[in-house]
Design a protein around this motif. Sequence first.
Motif, mmCIF file in Angstrom:
data_model
loop_
_atom_site.group_PDB
_atom_site.id
_atom_site.type_symbol
_atom_site.label_atom_id
_atom_site.label_comp_id
_atom_site.label_asym_id
_atom_site.label_seq_id
_atom_site.Cartn_x
_atom_site.Cartn_y
_atom_site.Cartn_z
ATOM 1 N N CYS A 53 21.358 170.319 105.485
ATOM 2 C CA CYS A 53 22.463 169.854 104.614
ATOM 3 C C CYS A 53 21.971 168.747 103.691
ATOM 4 O O CYS A 53 22.264 168.747 102.481
ATOM 5 C CB CYS A 53 23.620 169.361 105.478
ATOM 6 S SG CYS A 53 24.385 170.685 106.442
ATOM 7 N N ALA A 54 21.181 167.839 104.236
ATOM 8 C CA ALA A 54 20.661 166.729 103.410
ATOM 9 C C ALA A 54 19.785 167.288 102.291
ATOM 10 O O ALA A 54 19.880 166.890 101.127
ATOM 11 C CB ALA A 54 19.859 165.776 104.288
ATOM 12 N N GLN A 55 18.955 168.271 102.645
ATOM 13 C CA GLN A 55 18.053 168.888 101.652
ATOM 14 C C GLN A 55 18.858 169.560 100.537
ATOM 15 O O GLN A 55 18.567 169.397 99.359
ATOM 16 C CB GLN A 55 17.188 169.927 102.378
ATOM 17 C CG GLN A 55 16.265 170.713 101.449
ATOM 18 C CD GLN A 55 15.594 171.870 102.167
ATOM 19 O OE1 GLN A 55 15.193 171.750 103.319
ATOM 20 N NE2 GLN A 55 15.441 172.985 101.485
ATOM 21 N N LEU A 56 19.902 170.286 100.926
ATOM 22 C CA LEU A 56 20.735 170.959 99.907
ATOM 23 C C LEU A 56 21.474 169.937 99.050
ATOM 24 O O LEU A 56 21.560 170.084 97.829
ATOM 25 C CB LEU A 56 21.726 171.912 100.583
ATOM 26 C CG LEU A 56 21.111 173.141 101.269
ATOM 27 C CD1 LEU A 56 22.169 173.893 102.067
ATOM 28 C CD2 LEU A 56 20.446 174.066 100.254
ATOM 29 N N ASN A 57 21.976 168.879 99.688
ATOM 30 C CA ASN A 57 22.687 167.851 98.910
ATOM 31 C C ASN A 57 21.737 167.076 98.000
ATOM 32 O O ASN A 57 22.151 166.471 97.015
ATOM 33 C CB ASN A 57 23.422 166.896 99.859
ATOM 34 C CG ASN A 57 24.593 167.578 100.548
ATOM 35 O OD1 ASN A 57 25.132 168.569 100.041
ATOM 36 N ND2 ASN A 57 24.964 167.095 101.728
ATOM 37 N N ALA A 58 20.430 167.164 98.349
ATOM 38 C CA ALA A 58 19.430 166.513 97.473
ATOM 39 C C ALA A 58 18.960 167.497 96.401
ATOM 40 O O ALA A 58 18.046 167.207 95.632
ATOM 41 C CB ALA A 58 18.246 166.056 98.309
ATOM 42 N N GLY A 59 19.560 168.708 96.396
ATOM 43 C CA GLY A 59 19.266 169.682 95.333
ATOM 44 C C GLY A 59 18.063 170.563 95.586
ATOM 45 O O GLY A 59 17.557 171.207 94.675
ATOM 46 N N ARG A 60 17.616 170.649 96.845
ATOM 47 C CA ARG A 60 16.443 171.491 97.116
ATOM 48 C C ARG A 60 16.875 172.734 97.902
ATOM 49 O O ARG A 60 17.388 172.631 99.012
ATOM 50 C CB ARG A 60 15.386 170.715 97.899
ATOM 51 C CG ARG A 60 14.699 169.610 97.068
ATOM 52 C CD ARG A 60 13.430 169.104 97.705
ATOM 53 N NE ARG A 60 13.580 168.904 99.156
ATOM 54 C CZ ARG A 60 14.153 167.840 99.710
ATOM 55 N NH1 ARG A 60 14.679 166.904 98.936
ATOM 56 N NH2 ARG A 60 14.243 167.717 101.025
ATOM 57 N N SER A 61 16.671 173.913 97.292
ATOM 58 C CA SER A 61 17.065 175.173 97.937
ATOM 59 C C SER A 61 15.965 175.647 98.881
ATOM 60 O O SER A 61 14.778 175.538 98.567
ATOM 61 C CB SER A 61 17.312 176.255 96.875
ATOM 62 O OG SER A 61 17.416 177.527 97.502
#
Length: 442
Positions: A53-61
Amino acid sequence: MSSSELSHLPARLRSARPTVVVVGLGYVGLPLCVELAESGARVLGLDVHPGLCAQLNAGRSHVGDISDAQLARARGHGFEAGIDPAVVAEADAVIICVPTPLRRTKDPDISYIVAAGQAVAAHARPGQLVVLESTTYPGTTEEVLAPMLEERGLRVGVDVALAFSPERVDPGNPKYGIRNTPKVVGGVTPACSEAAVALYGRCCDTVHPVSTPATAETVKLLENTFRMVNIGLVNEFALICDQLGLDVWEVIEAAATKPFGFMPFKPGPGLGGHCIPIDPHYLAWKLRAHNFTARFVELADAINSKMPEHVIEVLADVLNDDGRPLKNSRVLVLGVAYKADISDMRESPALEVMTHLQKKHARVDYHDPYVPTLTIEEQRFASVELTAETLVEYDAVVVVTDHKCFDWDFVLASSRRIVDARNATRAARTRAPELAHRVRTI
Ligand code: SAJ
């Protein structure tokens, strides 16, 4: 709550900005989040992995089919990912896209569906739609999810809508995505189906309602059992042609000239992936409870599961012609992902092939630019370099996955012997007929 609550639900789901919670942010859930966000919905992703979730919220798919730019656009529409199931209370619709693997016994493992269902039911409220997308046996939606909602005092078809809609995400498919792949939906009641049609009408050009969730669950199983059985058929033809001394690839190519009534499938080293080798076993398992055997599934599985061994038998023949036993022979497995041009290793037949080779005490390496390392029974392997110098060191090269990036002219010219489980060297053999004797196809 009166059923009027549900009667307003389709309109809400078609409105400018309904709230949709997607549970499970993998190769199915994340593209769905992006497509729904693009449609204007407020999309909240729910997953059990805080790091993801943190990775996605940081914009990394982490999903090949979703670029960081697409994810950024979704975030611009308000998409955010989190681990707190309390967000379900805010949703007009909740879509569950969690894994449905098999246990070692080839029985279904719906533990992820149960966990997600319980988390959703704990926060569900009247006036919502709940959809299950995970591939599962017929009856799961109504036998497993519906009771969870009913236990919370939420009557399905009155307080909440409940439906099943099979996922048809085909990773890496350049032509078909969520928007242009027809979506099948099956609601517990007509009001449930109407809500599901409204929801998916946001992100799919074509929505195809069927009469019940079990029908929709079975549609998916037919789709993938069709594929598994036809691959099994063509693998059996590979074994038949081997017995008859015929070239199965030539037979298939000629059969494929028939413009109707035939669909070409290709023999291979076995069946990999997270769908085709798994989904049909969900059906077979359900039917056993009805004392019915899905004979095509069982037979196709028996044939497909034999293919890695068949590859080894062909290899042993090839080495035997050189007076070499498998034992201590140096073998390079070329391509290990479960299918071409991806990195996914799930159920990859290459793992079976390498395990068999190890059991025969061959000295095994692999090369796959998509898969830097892999582990087999605690032994770690790293992809070796593919050069003329390294290739010539191997007594045989076994082509398991035919990535487009491989230079087959180079492989043919640099290898002493090739067992080609994908007929990947066909064109190279035509260009260099003097080298064709080096190759045995399965
Ligand atoms: N395979 C063969 N011979 C064939 C086709 C496939 O041996 O003729 C093998 C592949 O090498 C692989 C396995 O079967 O190991 C599965 O391959 P696949 O092409 O079916 O790819 P998947 O597993 O990604 O299947 C997905 C499925 N999509 C969904 O479930 C939404 C399947 O329904 C699609 O038909 C398939 O993609 C597709 O057409 O690409």
